[in-house]
Design an enzyme around this catalytic site. Structure first.
Site, PDB file in Angstrom:
ATOM      1  N   SER A 112       0.897  -1.541  -0.304  1.00  0.00           N
ATOM      2  CA  SER A 112      -0.012   0.094  -0.527  1.00  0.00           C
ATOM      3  C   SER A 112       0.817   1.642   0.458  1.00  0.00           C
ATOM      4  O   SER A 112       1.743   1.242   0.806  1.00  0.00           O
ATOM      5  CB  SER A 112      -0.797   0.024   1.824  1.00  0.00           C
ATOM      6  OG  SER A 112      -0.461   1.159   1.613  1.00  0.00           O
ATOM      7  N   LYS A 113       0.668   1.817  -0.828  1.00  0.00           N
ATOM      8  CA  LYS A 113       1.191   3.559  -0.899  1.00  0.00           C
ATOM      9  C   LYS A 113       0.797   4.004   0.057  1.00  0.00           C
ATOM     10  O   LYS A 113       1.699   4.718   0.729  1.00  0.00           O
ATOM     11  CB  LYS A 113       0.946   3.875  -2.229  1.00  0.00           C
ATOM     12  CG  LYS A 113       1.176   5.490  -2.523  1.00  0.00           C
ATOM     13  CD  LYS A 113       2.893   5.771  -2.314  1.00  0.00           C
ATOM     14  CE  LYS A 113       3.525   6.759  -2.282  1.00  0.00           C
ATOM     15  NZ  LYS A 113       4.487   7.032  -2.648  1.00  0.00           N
ATOM     16  N   ARG A 114      -0.127   4.262   0.860  1.00  0.00           N
ATOM     17  CA  ARG A 114      -0.713   4.970   2.066  1.00  0.00           C
ATOM     18  C   ARG A 114       0.623   4.845   3.229  1.00  0.00           C
ATOM     19  O   ARG A 114       0.870   4.831   4.196  1.00  0.00           O
ATOM     20  CB  ARG A 114      -1.691   4.854   2.642  1.00  0.00           C
ATOM     21  CG  ARG A 114      -2.894   5.638   1.682  1.00  0.00           C
ATOM     22  CD  ARG A 114      -3.603   5.888   2.310  1.00  0.00           C
ATOM     23  NE  ARG A 114      -4.970   5.420   1.832  1.00  0.00           N
ATOM     24  CZ  ARG A 114      -5.993   5.214   1.356  1.00  0.00           C
ATOM     25  NH1 ARG A 114      -7.092   5.816   3.242  1.00  0.00           N
ATOM     26  NH2 ARG A 114      -7.126   4.537   1.037  1.00  0.00           N
ATOM     27  N   ASP A 147       7.487   5.989  -8.148  1.00  0.00           N
ATOM     28  CA  ASP A 147       8.778   5.490  -6.699  1.00  0.00           C
ATOM     29  C   ASP A 147       9.456   4.951  -8.054  1.00  0.00           C
ATOM     30  O   ASP A 147      10.654   4.977  -7.438  1.00  0.00           O
ATOM     31  CB  ASP A 147       8.598   4.909  -5.447  1.00  0.00           C
ATOM     32  CG  ASP A 147       7.041   6.082  -4.958  1.00  0.00           C
ATOM     33  OD1 ASP A 147       7.444   6.850  -5.253  1.00  0.00           O
ATOM     34  OD2 ASP A 147       6.470   5.936  -3.928  1.00  0.00           O
ATOM     35  N   GLY A 199       3.440   3.553   3.116  1.00  0.00           N
ATOM     36  CA  GLY A 199       4.787   4.280   2.418  1.00  0.00           C
ATOM     37  C   GLY A 199       5.217   2.864   1.234  1.00  0.00           C
ATOM     38  O   GLY A 199       6.542   3.069   1.379  1.00  0.00           O
TER      39      GLY A 199
END
Ligand code: GLU
Length: 480
Positions: A250-252, A260, A254
């Site tokens: 999950s990007k949330r 990225d 990190g």
């Protein structure tokens, strides 16, 4: 058979996450294989999560990854607008139609009342209070008075619903377990749960591909399709992508997004190839596949039910294969923007730096570190001259390096081949092994036990002046 139409429906939250890109990729591969249409729809009904610029980022990432959509906000199409906030007025009309037919109802319950409802299995369930206690006339009066309200779906309370998913098969749920979900929120915006069904129908979507997190809501969507008398789409849900056995990627939290990864120097071809393998495998178990091969090999049967783990090492391995096979010129061009932001920029031949690293990096972001010896030359331990296999140590270095220094001074054609020949000729003249010249020379020039490239490659890139300067510094320290 009708033309296949599927859509990618991201929310503009600021990045293209890996799961989203995989959904887009599988949808694209599937639909292109069957001569269908791939549609982009922006789901921005949750205005609180909207991030400026993220719609453009979605357009850019999809194009960059080669996932061209046939219809979408910026390319148009006959089913637009393709941004949900621009369709706002449609949803209320359809929700009211459901209120009329008894499949939905107005709800005026306050947040306090909702909070006080008992929980079932940890979740608070709405108890159909307004369905039973607020007549249609009363509802209309309260709405006219400006009282806030939502519209809820009226789920059946008895019986069960069976639905089909192309990956997970037939699934049956008890209707009593389906909550009367909100369709229209108090701000007049539809919920995702309502908007996606209305839009999929209005956009003639007949195939819905998305993450498994939506699988359990599918019976609720089917009840909506039935209530409207609309034809249901084919559902294809995809397994979760995990960071490890317990945590979802999950990007949330990190974890890396597509951007990225690009920033770290992964090639889009390698990212797409790797993402294709996150939840799918071809019949022949190939791993490295071009986009065309993915198009040929992709099939729904190859989608796995079980979660897949995002393995950065495997991505790096695939990326190194793509890097190695890049035509040298392309590599040089692509490497520019990584080198430009380092102290290496402009100090050494770009081509030579590229030659040195192309076969030795897994991603472009490693170039700076791999070549840092070109700009950093610090005091080092004499022990580095010791190499058992090459039979050298600081004593050997002390003897051979003055000869190396003298000989290199005479070299005019400063390239790897000439330098290499000069050094091995010198070894033969002195009656020592090649390694007894090459190893100490490379150590003297870099002060590092490992560098990309041997003595002659390093000397070539440093240039004659810098090579001779480093040699004399190293010799002086050796004799201290
Ligand atoms: N907007 C949803 C998301 O970003 C899409 C779900 C769907 O494809 O229906 O997760």
């Amino acid at each position: 058979m009708k033309q296949l139409r599927t859509r990618f429906a991201p929310s503009p939250t600021g990045y293209m996450h890996i799961g989203g890109l995989r959904t887009a990729l599988y949808s694209y591969l599937y639909v292109k294989k069957h001569g269908g249409k791939f549609i982009l729809r922006i789901e921005d009904t949750d205005q609180g999560r909207y991030v400026e610029g993220s719609i453009e980022l979605i357009y850019r990432s999809l194009r960059e990854a080669g996932l061209y959509y046939d219809e979408g906000p910026d390319v148009g199409g006959e089913y637009g607008p393709y941004i949900q906030s621009q369709r706002k007025n449609e949803y209320l009309k359809y929700a009211k139609q459901l209120v009329e037919s008894g499949h939905a109802y107005y709800c005026f319950c306050t947040p306090e009342r909702l909070e006080s409802l008992p929980t079932v299995n940890g979740a608070r369930r709405y108890d159909k209070h307004c369905l039973h206690h607020v007549s249609k006339e009363e509802a209309e009066r309260r709405i006219a008075n400006g009282e806030p309200y939502v519209i809820r779906q009226n789920m059946p309370t008895e019986g069960s619903t069976t639905y089909h998913d192309a990956v997970y098969g037939d699934i049956t749920v008890e209707n009593a377990e389906l909550e009367d979900q909100v369709l229209i929120k108090s701000d007049g915006m539809p919920t995702y749960n309502f908007a996606n069904v209305v839009d999929d129908h209005l956009m003639a979507i007949n195939c819905v591909m998305r993450g498994i997190e939506y699988l359990s809501s599918t019976p609720k969507y089917n009840h909506l399709y039935d209530a409207f008398g609309w034809e249901k789409p084919l559902y294809i849900h995809m397994p979760p992508i995990m960071k490890d056995a317990q945590h979802k990627l999950s990007k949330r939290n990190g974890d890396a997004s597509y951007d990225d990864l690009i920033e770290k120097g992964f090639l889009k071809e390698a990212i797409i190839n790797y993402i294709a393998l996150l939840g799918w495998s071809p019949k022949d178990d190939s791993e490295k596949m071009t986009f065309d091969e993915l198009l040929q090999k992709f099939s729904i049967e190859g989608i796995n039910k079980s979660p897949s783990i995002f393995d950065p090492q495997k991505l790096a391995w695939l990326n190194s294969l793509y890097i190695k096979e890049m035509p040298f010129e392309d590599f040089c061009n692509y490497a520019k923007r990584w080198i430009e932001k380092t102290p290496l920029n402009g100090k050494f031949s770009h081509e030579l730096m590229c030659k040195l690293v192309q076969g030795r990096i897994e991603r472009f972001g490693e170039i700076e570190e791999k070549l840092s010896f070109l700009v950093n030359f610090d005091k080092f331990d004499k022990e580095l001259y010791f190499n058992k296999k090459q039979k050298t140590d600081s004593e050997v270095a002390k003897q051979v390096l003055p000869h190396v220094q003298a000989r290199l001074q005479t070299v005019d054609t400063w390239d790897n081949a000439t330098l290499y020949q000069t050094l091995v000729d010198l070894a033969a003249e002195l009656g020592v092994k090649n390694g007894q010249i090459l190893w100490p020379t490379r150590i003297a020039l870099t002060g590092l036990s490992a560098t990309p490239g041997g003595a002659s490659e390093v000397a070539e890139i440093l240039g004659k002046d810098e090579t001779l300067r480093r040699l004399s510094i190293s010799l002086a320290t050796l004799n201290d």
